[in-house]
Design an enzyme around this catalytic site. Structure first.
Site, PDB file in Angstrom:
ATOM      1  N   ASP A 353       0.859  -1.180   0.000  1.00 38.39           N
ATOM      2  CA  ASP A 353       0.000   0.000   0.000  1.00 38.39           C
ATOM      3  C   ASP A 353       0.899   1.234   0.000  1.00 38.39           C
ATOM      4  O   ASP A 353       2.092   1.150   0.316  1.00 38.39           O
ATOM      5  CB  ASP A 353      -0.899  -0.041   1.239  1.00 38.39           C
ATOM      6  CG  ASP A 353      -1.865   1.130   1.282  1.00 38.39           C
ATOM      7  OD1 ASP A 353      -2.376   1.496   0.211  1.00 38.39           O
ATOM      8  OD2 ASP A 353      -2.087   1.677   2.375  1.00 38.39           O
ATOM      9  N   ASP A 543      -1.855  -0.765   5.936  1.00 36.43           N
ATOM     10  CA  ASP A 543      -2.082  -0.249   7.289  1.00 36.43           C
ATOM     11  C   ASP A 543      -3.484   0.289   7.511  1.00 36.43           C
ATOM     12  O   ASP A 543      -3.828   0.659   8.634  1.00 36.43           O
ATOM     13  CB  ASP A 543      -1.069   0.849   7.619  1.00 36.43           C
ATOM     14  CG  ASP A 543      -1.384   2.154   6.901  1.00 36.43           C
ATOM     15  OD1 ASP A 543      -1.905   2.093   5.759  1.00 36.43           O
ATOM     16  OD2 ASP A 543      -1.135   3.223   7.472  1.00 36.43           O
ATOM     17  N   ASP A 547      -7.577  -2.158   4.018  1.00 37.41           N
ATOM     18  CA  ASP A 547      -6.592  -3.183   3.639  1.00 37.41           C
ATOM     19  C   ASP A 547      -6.871  -4.533   4.284  1.00 37.41           C
ATOM     20  O   ASP A 547      -6.261  -5.537   3.910  1.00 37.41           O
ATOM     21  CB  ASP A 547      -5.172  -2.731   4.030  1.00 37.41           C
ATOM     22  CG  ASP A 547      -4.691  -1.553   3.194  1.00 37.41           C
ATOM     23  OD1 ASP A 547      -5.067  -1.478   2.012  1.00 37.41           O
ATOM     24  OD2 ASP A 547      -3.946  -0.712   3.732  1.00 37.41           O
TER      25      ASP A 547
END
Length: 650
Positions: A353, A543, A547
């Site tokens: 990410d 995080d 996600d």
């Protein structure tokens, strides 16, 4: 002092140990405390010492009065072997026949039967010596792991409404209570600083040696050490939910779930030992019936019995993995699942990410482009004045930059904020339109080509005035970490919900070539499946709350410790440091751990096989058989615990 480590020790001990039968591997001993006392004061040491004295005395006296040798050897044997003989008897009654106690009992009694008295006692003596040092090495490894992860406090210093301080059990502190932490003390519970300024040593959690500042309003985590000033902290999480408890729970969970190689060794040991025992019986009987040399072939069979114990395998393989878990926890990396270490060794691609993983998650003004006779400070001043009341991260960043430059933030009138687009207001009787490209288009304001980065555009009295480019800075260690991943042969991709314009600069700066932007959670899952089909097993690191589904569906899901609780709960691995270079370190540590486990398996089996072959040819004695069992186990344990001394981020 309460035995705060008892449950942790039992979990690590019991999960690590299978039933090969030696004193450091038996389930019946799994509930005992790890022996941390002085080794030469233990009862086991005294038994070995006294038994050795009688054994040496028997050997010396045989040169003068041979008749006294056997009684002394019998006394020595009973001192050294009584616990083993009794354990063998109990285990047989409980249906556990093929363990180390049984094998050593049969081997040494058999040696007495063929009148190899000194060798019978000598084998028992050196077996006990080897087992003693083997257990000390194993206990030291377990203790290091427990010390590394169990930082739970026993007491806290509660501050009441009258500012009086009392000591209470840590598990009695509730959310909202105020606790005091003195310099040098470990922070007992997660909380928010309400008074005081101090430097905090977070190395017990993160491995970072550089202290960080804690001041009023700052968040502190349990397990860190208060270095310089007195802090008053408002408890945000009770003991069971604090970071120190989560760390211990993660290690306990990892201990409970065995990796595939450990499960294989457990199954192998249960089949391997009985087969060797059957072979030993056949060796003792068949050739002896043919040749009549019962003494020689029984001796070879007894050697086989001692060699056959899989103690080195059963003990050293899990210790390798637990050493890896302990080392990772000291560096701020928590493996929630014992199989996660092994799974990391098979990773071929990493999907990361952007915000909060590769970048810091904090927007900052990177560039101001002024036009139509406006200065950069005027652009920043107008935007900050219009955005001053907004809580949007971009607005907060612009206002912060204006304050840092000590610009006058003017009052705005008739403020109209359009969510997700921008703000319209009047400042000094001028109409201000401030927002994204779509907001400018809604007001028929021509801005030319859109900026590559995330930008806030400004129009004054319907005339384009300029723009402020903002970016989420990448973490300082991101470039080096991505390079290390590529050196390890890992394909790296960025999966983000941000726009391509916002993601591309961060990806390029970090060294990531593959970018998938504007992804919804389900679309991230689809991309993850595509990467898996093209590259192989995938590690996903994120995080955010969004996600969590991807973390749960990745081959290995890893969460940054600064991220959302949902992401941390869904992950297999948690990087407490939130550092990017923890990712290649974890991959390297996992490969090292599994490599050492494989080394132990190959070494133990090879030595046993060689000595078995030598025994068949008549060249191996019971002494060499003891080395093949206990000696090899000690070497394998020492090989396993060296993981505890691996260098950080090497």
């Amino acid at each position: 002092m309460p035995n705060r480590n008892k449950n942790a020790e039992e979990t690590v001990s019991c999960a690590a140990e299978e039933t090969c039968g030696c004193s450091c591997c038996q389930h019946e001993d799994a509930d005992r405390q790890i022996d941390t006392g002085v080794w030469y004061k233990s009862s086991e040491f005294y038994e070995i010492f006294i038994g050795a004295v009688f054994f040496i005395a028997a050997q010396i006296i045989s040169f003068y009065i041979a008749a006294y040798q056997l009684p002394l050897l019998i006394i020595s044997y009973l001192i050294l072997g009584k616990d083993i003989l009794l354990s063998a008897g109990r285990n047989i009654l409980n249906g556990r026949v093929f363990d180390e106690n049984f094998l050593m009992s049969i081997a040494t009694i058999g040696a007495f039967a063929i009148e190899e008295y000194p060798e019978a006692v000598g084998v028992m003596l050196f077996f006990r010596v080897g087992e003693f040092f083997e257990e000390r090495a194993a206990n030291k490894s377990r203790k290091q792991i427990i010390d590394a992860v169990d930082m739970r406090p026993e007491t806290v210093m509660l501050v009441d409404e009258n500012n009086e301080v009392t000591t209470a059990a840590a598990d009695q502190a509730a959310v909202g209570d105020i606790i005091m932490v003195r310099p040098g003390d470990r922070i007992p519970l997660d909380g928010t600083v309400i008074e005081g300024v101090s430097q905090i040593d977070a190395s017990p959690l993160t491995g970072e040696s550089v202290p960080v500042m804690a001041a009023e309003g700052g968040t502190v985590l349990s397990g860190c050490i208060n270095k310089t000033g007195v802090l008053k902290i408002r408890v945000e999480k009770v003991l069971a939910e604090s970071m120190v408890s989560k760390i211990l729970a993660a290690v306990q969970s990892a201990a409970a779930n065995k990796p595939r190689i450990q499960r294989f060794i457990s199954r192998f040991a249960r089949v391997y030992t009985p087969i060797v025992v059957v072979i030993a019986v056949l060796i003792a009987v068949i050739p002896s019936l043919i040749t009549g040399q019962w003494h020689d072939y029984i001796y070879i069979a007894l050697t086989f019995l001692v060699i056959s114990c899989p103690c080195a395998l059963v003990l050293s393989v899990p210790l390798a993995f637990f050493s890896g878990i302990g080392t990772a926890s000291r560096q701020g990396i928590l493996f929630k699942d014992g199989a996660a270490i092994e799974a990391l060794t098979q990773i071929k691609a990493a999907a990361l990410d952007k915000t909060g993983t590769i970048t810091q998650g904090i927007f900052a003004v990177q560039e101001i482009k002024a036009g139509n006779n406006f200065t950069e400070d005027e652009i920043l001043q107008f935007c900050a004045s219009a955005e001053n009341a907004s809580s949007h991260p971009l607005a907060v960043s612009i206002v912060r930059q204006a304050k840092e430059k000590m610009l006058d933030i003017k009052p705005a009138a008739d403020i109209e904020e359009v969510s997700g687009k921008g703000v319209k207001a009047y400042i000094d009787n001028k109409k201000i339109v401030c927002g994204n490209a779509a907001f400018m288009q809604d007001h028929n304001i021509q801005i030319g080509a859109a900026a590559e980065k995330t930008a806030v555009y400004l129009a004054v009295d319907n005339q384009y005035a300029g723009c402020i480019a903002l970016g989420d800075k990448i973490k300082e260690d991101a470039v080096g970490a991505i390079a290390k991943l590529k050196q390890q042969g890992i394909s790296v991709a960025m999966l983000t919900g941000d726009s391509a314009e916002g993601a591309a600069p961060a990806a390029r700066e970090a060294g990531i070539d593959i970018i998938h932007a504007r992804l919804l959670p389900q679309e991230k899952l689809d991309i993850l499946q595509k990467i898996r089909s093209e590259k192989g097993k995938v590690l996903f690191v994120g995080d955010g709350i969004n996600d969590a589904p991807v973390l749960a569906n990745a081959d290995v899901g890893a969460a940054m410790g600064s991220g959302a609780d949902a992401a941390i709960e869904a992950a297999d691995v948690v990087f407490m440091t939130s550092r990017v270079d923890a990712i290649p370190y974890a991959l390297k540590l996992a490969k090292t751990t599994r490599s050492i486990a494989v080394q132990n398996v190959v070494f133990a089996l090879a030595v046993k096989l060689i000595i078995m072959i030598c025994g068949l040819l008549g060249y191996a004695s019971l002494w060499s058989a003891v080395f093949a069992d206990t000696g090899v186990a000690i070497i394998c344990v020492l090989n396993a615990v060296r993981i505890l001394y691996s260098d950080r981020f090497a």
